[in-house]
Design a protein around this motif. Structure first.
Motif, short mmCIF file in Angstrom:
data_model
loop_
_atom_site.label_atom_id
_atom_site.label_comp_id
_atom_site.label_asym_id
_atom_site.label_seq_id
_atom_site.Cartn_x
_atom_site.Cartn_y
_atom_site.Cartn_z
N ALA A 321 13.56 15.92 -4.53
CA ALA A 321 14.31 15.39 -5.67
C ALA A 321 15.79 15.28 -5.32
O ALA A 321 16.32 16.04 -4.51
CB ALA A 321 14.13 16.31 -6.87
N THR A 325 18.20 18.17 -11.95
CA THR A 325 17.52 17.57 -13.09
C THR A 325 16.21 16.92 -12.67
O THR A 325 15.16 17.12 -13.28
CB THR A 325 18.44 16.53 -13.77
OG1 THR A 325 19.63 17.17 -14.21
CG2 THR A 325 17.73 15.88 -14.95
N ALA A 326 16.28 16.14 -11.60
CA ALA A 326 15.07 15.49 -11.09
C ALA A 326 14.07 16.52 -10.55
O ALA A 326 12.85 16.39 -10.73
CB ALA A 326 15.44 14.49 -10.00
N HIS A 327 14.60 17.56 -9.90
CA HIS A 327 13.74 18.62 -9.36
C HIS A 327 12.99 19.32 -10.48
O HIS A 327 11.77 19.55 -10.37
CB HIS A 327 14.60 19.61 -8.58
CG HIS A 327 13.85 20.80 -8.07
ND1 HIS A 327 12.90 20.73 -7.07
CD2 HIS A 327 13.90 22.11 -8.45
CE1 HIS A 327 12.42 21.93 -6.83
NE2 HIS A 327 13.00 22.79 -7.66
N ARG A 329 12.32 18.17 -13.49
CA ARG A 329 11.37 17.22 -14.09
C ARG A 329 10.11 17.12 -13.23
O ARG A 329 8.98 17.13 -13.75
CB ARG A 329 12.04 15.86 -14.23
CG ARG A 329 11.14 14.82 -14.92
CD ARG A 329 11.91 13.56 -15.29
NE ARG A 329 12.57 12.95 -14.14
CZ ARG A 329 13.88 12.91 -13.96
NH1 ARG A 329 14.70 13.45 -14.85
NH2 ARG A 329 14.39 12.33 -12.88
N GLN A 330 10.30 17.07 -11.93
CA GLN A 330 9.17 17.01 -11.00
C GLN A 330 8.33 18.28 -11.10
O GLN A 330 7.08 18.22 -11.14
CB GLN A 330 9.73 16.84 -9.59
CG GLN A 330 8.73 16.62 -8.48
CD GLN A 330 9.47 16.30 -7.18
OE1 GLN A 330 10.08 15.24 -7.04
NE2 GLN A 330 9.41 17.21 -6.24
#
Length: 458
Positions: A321, A325-327, A329-330
């Motif tokens: 990610a 934030t992306a991490h 969400r993943q």
């Protein structure tokens, strides 16, 4: 006249406080971290009365402000064995075996901590303790040189060794001895800016692995972080820049959940600290010590841990990610398969719980109301409360992630070796405790108390 002995819990609390005071002087940002965590915890309790009530019911609130874990790294079996004796006098015992070599960190570890319920409530201070695996240094001459350097040092003061022997002989310490013991042991964890090696040796060990240089090149295993516990690590991560602290890129561990599980951790990058090298006027810097924050959730059963490990492995197979934030969400997408309500966690035997007679149950018992015939019936009728048991231990993948983020940005390949718990326990001088057995015992003891109070059959 024989003086009364001080409780190991009191000695552990005194040592934890002395360590915190010392580290705050050595690493001023640690003081900022404590202020940040205290503010986040206050806001979390104000915003969630149910959480505050849950923590208060099991004396978790009182331990929150004093809760810390530290981490150190030692170089020899003798150093590790002596630490085992030191921590035993503080009521701390080795729990679990962690192999970090699979993540490219040449150590294996245990966590020294209290193991009974009363001691955990008093002060759950933990020290994650790693032993360098010299056999993982590939270059033969450098490996022999590192072993020779380690053989020449003694990380304990003469006073510390004398007091450990006295404490073991007496079964503890009187008040004066306990104070001296804390002071002497503190010296083992103190930072020393003078390296015991010349710059060329330091550079060679550093190039083999930064952690090897950290363990081998100094007088002792200086504490490399102290970690306060927060109730909202996402808020802490977001607030760190406003305190002048730059957090690591991502929070390690499971994603944010309604029912937190296991352990989530973040940190700020390790400091560059000035060092003086031996046999020269040359100065340099060393990077090892950092600040860390953790959020603790429910301890998982073997069934729950298997599911966690499966989902974590799945999440790590996805592309890296771009940011936290992306991490998160993943992670959340991968962990949607992990139940996130207390009833299911308990019913499906995924987490450990502590049981107690509820306020309603105590009132009805006092009024003479008949108690339901079974534990499940009493639970359904609100005679009994079930609260998740806090996870007191660590996660090897998360620990490796924290270590790596503070050892430079270059990734380290996994070492081509196998986990070696038997060798670690031989160096330690005893087997490690099994964390699942400890949590299972806490749960079973709480159930037995409830059965006795309500007159239920086992």
């Amino acid at each position: 006249m024989t003086l009364p002995l001080v409780s190991p819990d009191d000695i552990r609390s005194a040592f934890s406080q002395a360590m915190s005071d010392m580290y705050r002087q050595e690493v001023p940002q640690y003081g900022d971290l404590l202020e940040l965590v205290a503010d986040i915890n206050r806001k979390a309790l104000e915003a969630d009365p149910a959480l505050a009530a849950q923590l208060g019911a099991h004396d978790e609130t009182s331990r929150l402000d004093v809760e810390r874990h530290g981490a150190i790294r030692v170089g020899t079996a003798d150093e590790l064995s002596m630490l085992r004796r030191v921590f035993a006098l503080m009521g701390m015992f080795p729990v679990s075996y962690y192999d970090l070599s699979a993540a490219g960190v040449p150590v294996h570890s245990t966590a020294f901590r209290p193991i009974d319920e009363a001691s955990l409530k008093r002060n759950p201070f933990r020290v994650f303790t790693s032993l360098l695996r010299l056999e993982l240094i590939e270059e033969d001459g450098l490996r022999r040189r590192a072993a020779a350097i380690l053989a020449e040092r003694d990380i304990f003061t003469p006073g510390a060794r004398e007091l450990v022997a006295i404490g073991e002989r007496q079964g503890g310490f009187d008040r004066d001895q306990a104070e001296r013991f804390v002071g002497e042991i503190l010296e083992t964890f103190r930072w020393h800016r003078d390296a015991t090696v010349d710059h060329d040796t330091y550079r060679a060990l550093h190039d083999a692995h930064r952690l090897v240089a950290d363990v081998v090149c100094f007088r002792g295993p200086h504490i490399n972080h102290l970690t306060p516990r927060t109730l909202d690590i996402d808020a802490a991560q977001a607030a760190m820049p406003s305190y002048g602290i730059t957090p690591k890129a991502v929070i390690e561990g499971p994603p944010r959940r309604e029912c937190p599980i296991l352990l989530r951790q973040t940190s700020f990058k390790a400091l560059e600290e000035p060092v003086r090298f031996a046999a020269s006027e040359e100065n340099g810097t060393h990077t090892a010590r950092f600040g860390e924050i953790e959020q603790r959730g429910a301890a998982l059963t073997p069934k729950g841990r298997t599911l966690y490990d499966e989902l974590l492995t799945r999440s790590r197979q996805a592309p890296t990610a771009a940011d936290n934030t992306a991490h998160q969400r993943q992670l959340s997408e991968c962990f949607s398969a992990f139940p996130d309500d207390l009833q299911t966690l308990r019913r499906d035997d995924l987490a450990y719980f502590r049981y107690r007679v509820s306020d309603s149950g105590r009132q009805r018992l006092a009024e003479g109301e008949p108690v339901p015939a079974s534990l499940d019936a009493a639970m359904a009728a609100d005679w009994i409360d079930a609260t998740p048991i806090t996870y007191e231990d660590f996660l090897p993948v998360s620990a490796a992630g924290i270590f790596q983020s503070n050892l430079g940005d270059a990734p380290h390949q996994a070492y081509a070796s196998e986990s070696n718990q038997s060798a670690f326990e031989l160096a330690l001088g005893r087997p490690v405790h099994d964390q699942f057995e400890l949590y299972s015992r806490l749960q079973a003891d709480s159930l037995e108390r409830v059965r006795q109070q309500l007159g239920l059959e086992a």
